[in-house]
Design an enzyme around this catalytic site. Structure first.
Site, mmCIF file in Angstrom:
data_model
loop_
_atom_site.group_PDB
_atom_site.id
_atom_site.type_symbol
_atom_site.label_atom_id
_atom_site.label_comp_id
_atom_site.label_asym_id
_atom_site.label_seq_id
_atom_site.Cartn_x
_atom_site.Cartn_y
_atom_site.Cartn_z
ATOM 1 N N GLU A 25 3.860 1.319 2.581
ATOM 2 C CA GLU A 25 3.478 2.356 1.628
ATOM 3 C C GLU A 25 2.088 2.877 1.917
ATOM 4 O O GLU A 25 1.229 2.125 2.347
ATOM 5 C CB GLU A 25 3.429 1.757 0.227
ATOM 6 C CG GLU A 25 4.746 1.295 -0.256
ATOM 7 C CD GLU A 25 4.601 0.388 -1.454
ATOM 8 O OE1 GLU A 25 3.647 0.579 -2.237
ATOM 9 O OE2 GLU A 25 5.430 -0.510 -1.601
ATOM 10 N N CYS A 69 -4.859 5.233 0.681
ATOM 11 C CA CYS A 69 -4.758 3.782 0.689
ATOM 12 C C CYS A 69 -3.778 3.392 1.797
ATOM 13 O O CYS A 69 -2.601 3.704 1.718
ATOM 14 C CB CYS A 69 -4.266 3.353 -0.696
ATOM 15 S SG CYS A 69 -4.105 1.610 -0.894
ATOM 16 N N CYS A 125 2.782 -9.504 3.794
ATOM 17 C CA CYS A 125 1.474 -10.164 3.881
ATOM 18 C C CYS A 125 1.679 -11.670 3.820
ATOM 19 O O CYS A 125 2.525 -12.165 3.076
ATOM 20 C CB CYS A 125 0.579 -9.715 2.727
ATOM 21 S SG CYS A 125 -1.069 -10.445 2.802
ATOM 22 N N CYS A 163 -0.764 -14.063 -2.464
ATOM 23 C CA CYS A 163 -1.426 -14.098 -3.774
ATOM 24 C C CYS A 163 -0.366 -13.994 -4.878
ATOM 25 O O CYS A 163 0.589 -13.237 -4.763
ATOM 26 C CB CYS A 163 -2.427 -12.957 -3.898
ATOM 27 S SG CYS A 163 -3.663 -12.978 -2.604
ATOM 28 N N CYS A 185 0.441 -10.548 -6.633
ATOM 29 C CA CYS A 185 0.664 -9.381 -5.771
ATOM 30 C C CYS A 185 2.104 -9.323 -5.307
ATOM 31 O O CYS A 185 2.644 -10.297 -4.794
ATOM 32 C CB CYS A 185 -0.274 -9.463 -4.569
ATOM 33 S SG CYS A 185 0.085 -8.230 -3.313
ATOM 34 N N GLY A 218 -0.728 -5.739 3.058
ATOM 35 C CA GLY A 218 -1.259 -6.530 4.165
ATOM 36 C C GLY A 218 -2.709 -6.910 4.024
ATOM 37 O O GLY A 218 -3.445 -6.349 3.205
ATOM 38 N N GLU A 219 -3.096 -7.900 4.807
ATOM 39 C CA GLU A 219 -4.482 -8.362 4.841
ATOM 40 C C GLU A 219 -5.101 -7.811 6.132
ATOM 41 O O GLU A 219 -4.785 -8.285 7.221
ATOM 42 C CB GLU A 219 -4.495 -9.904 4.804
ATOM 43 C CG GLU A 219 -5.803 -10.554 5.171
ATOM 44 C CD GLU A 219 -7.002 -10.000 4.425
ATOM 45 O OE1 GLU A 219 -7.003 -9.975 3.186
ATOM 46 O OE2 GLU A 219 -7.966 -9.583 5.104
ATOM 47 N N SER A 279 -10.761 -3.887 2.517
ATOM 48 C CA SER A 279 -10.676 -4.901 1.471
ATOM 49 C C SER A 279 -10.053 -6.166 2.036
ATOM 50 O O SER A 279 -9.037 -6.112 2.718
ATOM 51 C CB SER A 279 -9.809 -4.343 0.329
ATOM 52 O OG SER A 279 -9.537 -5.350 -0.616
ATOM 53 N N HIS A 294 -11.314 -11.957 -7.754
ATOM 54 C CA HIS A 294 -10.332 -12.233 -8.814
ATOM 55 C C HIS A 294 -10.637 -13.441 -9.689
ATOM 56 O O HIS A 294 -10.093 -13.559 -10.776
ATOM 57 C CB HIS A 294 -8.910 -12.321 -8.256
ATOM 58 C CG HIS A 294 -8.534 -11.144 -7.403
ATOM 59 N ND1 HIS A 294 -8.914 -9.860 -7.705
ATOM 60 C CD2 HIS A 294 -7.836 -11.063 -6.242
ATOM 61 C CE1 HIS A 294 -8.457 -9.035 -6.779
ATOM 62 N NE2 HIS A 294 -7.813 -9.726 -5.882
ATOM 63 N N CYS A 330 0.861 -2.691 -5.688
ATOM 64 C CA CYS A 330 1.010 -3.070 -4.291
ATOM 65 C C CYS A 330 2.420 -3.588 -3.945
ATOM 66 O O CYS A 330 2.868 -4.577 -4.467
ATOM 67 C CB CYS A 330 -0.039 -4.171 -4.100
ATOM 68 S SG CYS A 330 -0.213 -4.811 -2.490
HETATM 69 N N1 SAH Z 1 -5.055 -7.817 1.316
HETATM 70 C C1 SAH Z 1 -6.271 -7.192 0.993
HETATM 71 C C2 SAH Z 1 -6.192 -5.698 0.865
HETATM 72 C C3 SAH Z 1 -4.999 -5.106 0.209
HETATM 73 S S1 SAH Z 1 -4.468 -5.875 -1.280
HETATM 74 C C4 SAH Z 1 -6.879 -7.779 -0.261
HETATM 75 O O1 SAH Z 1 -6.218 -8.564 -0.939
HETATM 76 O O2 SAH Z 1 -8.024 -7.486 -0.528
HETATM 77 C C5 SAH Z 1 -4.154 -4.555 -2.229
HETATM 78 C C6 SAH Z 1 -4.995 -4.357 -3.444
HETATM 79 O O3 SAH Z 1 -4.120 -4.357 -4.547
HETATM 80 C C7 SAH Z 1 -6.044 -5.395 -3.704
HETATM 81 O O4 SAH Z 1 -7.186 -4.760 -4.200
HETATM 82 C C8 SAH Z 1 -5.395 -6.237 -4.778
HETATM 83 O O5 SAH Z 1 -6.367 -6.846 -5.509
HETATM 84 C C9 SAH Z 1 -4.607 -5.212 -5.548
HETATM 85 N N2 SAH Z 1 -3.447 -5.711 -6.271
HETATM 86 C C10 SAH Z 1 -2.416 -6.428 -5.783
HETATM 87 N N3 SAH Z 1 -1.541 -6.707 -6.760
HETATM 88 C C11 SAH Z 1 -2.014 -6.171 -7.901
HETATM 89 C C12 SAH Z 1 -1.561 -6.114 -9.250
HETATM 90 N N4 SAH Z 1 -0.422 -6.673 -9.611
HETATM 91 N N5 SAH Z 1 -2.318 -5.456 -10.141
HETATM 92 C C13 SAH Z 1 -3.490 -4.855 -9.761
HETATM 93 N N6 SAH Z 1 -3.952 -4.870 -8.524
HETATM 94 C C14 SAH Z 1 -3.235 -5.514 -7.584
HETATM 95 FE FE1 SF4 Z 2 -3.110 -11.031 -1.455
HETATM 96 FE FE2 SF4 Z 2 -3.890 -8.626 -0.527
HETATM 97 FE FE3 SF4 Z 2 -1.920 -9.996 0.687
HETATM 98 FE FE4 SF4 Z 2 -1.482 -8.930 -1.710
HETATM 99 S S1 SF4 Z 2 -1.898 -7.815 0.163
HETATM 100 S S2 SF4 Z 2 -0.907 -11.012 -1.008
HETATM 101 S S3 SF4 Z 2 -3.498 -9.138 -2.650
HETATM 102 S S4 SF4 Z 2 -4.035 -10.619 0.505
#
Ligand code: SAH
Ligand code: SF4
Length: 348
Positions: free
Chosen positions: A89, A102, A109, A113, A116, A160-161, A192, A216, A333
């Protein structure tokens, strides 16, 4: 070989090896990145022979936009398909004079988390350089075709990270910034990360873009519950690594903090955050949790969000709340992708 994976100098060398004048690299960068023309037939200042030859030795393929939708607040979401049919996306977020793209850096990923949606999918694969630059180009071309204003900023906050795919994200960023092509400024790009310590320590070798750290929680036990990566790289290791990031005068580290009702939004969390983060050179961005079907957490009330923000501001922090964008088009995400795969629309 895909054109969108080439640095300018690499392209010159590549063309020379194929017996084409290196000057053609400049012409190609001009046509593609400055004049938005990816159709070789229209490259009028390139000889007929080379117009025929170039697409034989270089692919100019971009990821395909297979779905697109606009939310009531103007956020526009794109589902982009790669040549192996994997999808990611990208989202365009309009905010005042900016239009921020974005970008995704991986399919799925590996970090997992708990809050996510992408994290629940696991890692399918890294994206290639051409697929990262390709998302920017595909969306830009779409915006041009639909008479929309061009992109101004990039954040690596899609799926993704990005630091897990360090080399490809680095090269893609260098290509996006190259003055021979798009020439995006370093201040317009934000990366990020969830806190991959060894890669944060390598950021000196990365273009000096803005860095956002997904924090977080400022409490190790809580952060580990949300982000399994904290078991390996806890807050002490993370902040030691952050100190190694070369900071120029204008550069601040942004700390992202998803606010989850009754979990990380208490007075104790505010105190822990203030103890952990230096006011100087930091900015805290609060993100109200974006609920999705089956999500394990809830978003706090607006009152609680305001209280959290004000408490930090009163302690001297620069603290903002990210406007929750695109709720009605599944902007959290990884959600759109999953819904789409359920429907399996591309088979039609
Ligand atoms: N993987 C990296 C970058 C992309 S993550 C990281 O974790 O920093 C995508 C973004 O979406 C991050 O800022 C994460 O904090 C946010 N995100 C993921 N799931 C979310 C949710 N359920 N509500 C709000 N923000 C969310
Ligand atoms: Fe965590 Fe970012 Fe990966 Fe989602 S995309 S699992 S927030 S590291």
């Amino acid at each position: 070989m895909n054109f969108f994976a080439f640095h300018f100098d690499e392209l010159k060398t590549f063309l020379a090896e194929k017996g084409i004048k290196p000057f053609t690299a400049k012409q190609l960068f001009d046509w593609v990145y400055k004049k938005w023309t990816v159709n070789p037939e229209l490259w009028s200042n390139i000889s007929k022979e080379n117009r025929f030859l170039l697409p034989e030795i270089l692919k100019f393929e971009l990821p395909k936009i297979i779905w697109e939708g606009e939310s009531r607040d103007g956020t526009r979401k794109f589902l982009v398909q790669m040549s192996d049919k994997q999808t990611v996306e990208c989202v365009v977020i309009p905010m005042k004079e900016r239009r921020t793209l974005c970008l995704s850096s991986q399919v799925g990923c590996a970090i997992g988390c708990k809050f996510c949606h992408t994290g629940t999918q696991g890692l399918k694969r890294h994206l290639g350089v051409e697929e990262i630059v390709g998302q920017y180009m595909a969306v830009s071309l779409w915006l041009r075709e639909h008479d929309q204003l061009p992109l101004t900023n990039i954040v690596y906050m899609g799926q993704g990270e990005p630091l897990h795919n360090f080399d490809n994200v680095k090269k893609a960023t260098e290509i996006l910034m190259d003055d021979h092509g798009l020439g995006l400024g370093q201040r317009r790009i934000t990366l990020s990360t969830s806190g991959l310590v060894p890669q944060i320590e390598k950021l000196w070798s990365f273009p000096p873009v803005n860095i956002a750290i997904s924090l977080h929680s400022a409490r190790d036990d809580m952060r580990t519950q949300l982000m399994p990566i904290n078991k390996v790289y806890d807050l002490q290791k993370l902040f030691k690594a952050i100190k190694t990031i070369p900071l120029k005068a204008y550069r601040r580290i942004t700390y992202e903090y998803i606010l989850i009702d009754g979990f990380n939004d208490t007075d104790e969390d505010i105190r822990a955050l203030a103890d952990l983060i230096e006011q100087r050179e930091s900015k805290i961005n609060l993100i109200p949790f974006n609920e999705y079907p089956g999500s394990p957490y809830k978003r706090p009330s607006q009152e609680k969000i305001d209280y959290f923000r004000e408490s930090l501001q009163n302690r001297g922090y620069v603290c903002t709340v990210r406007a929750t964008k695109g709720d009605d088009i599944l902007a959290a995400c990884g959600q759109l992708k999953s819904e789409y795969e359920k429907l399996n629309l591309w088979e039609n």
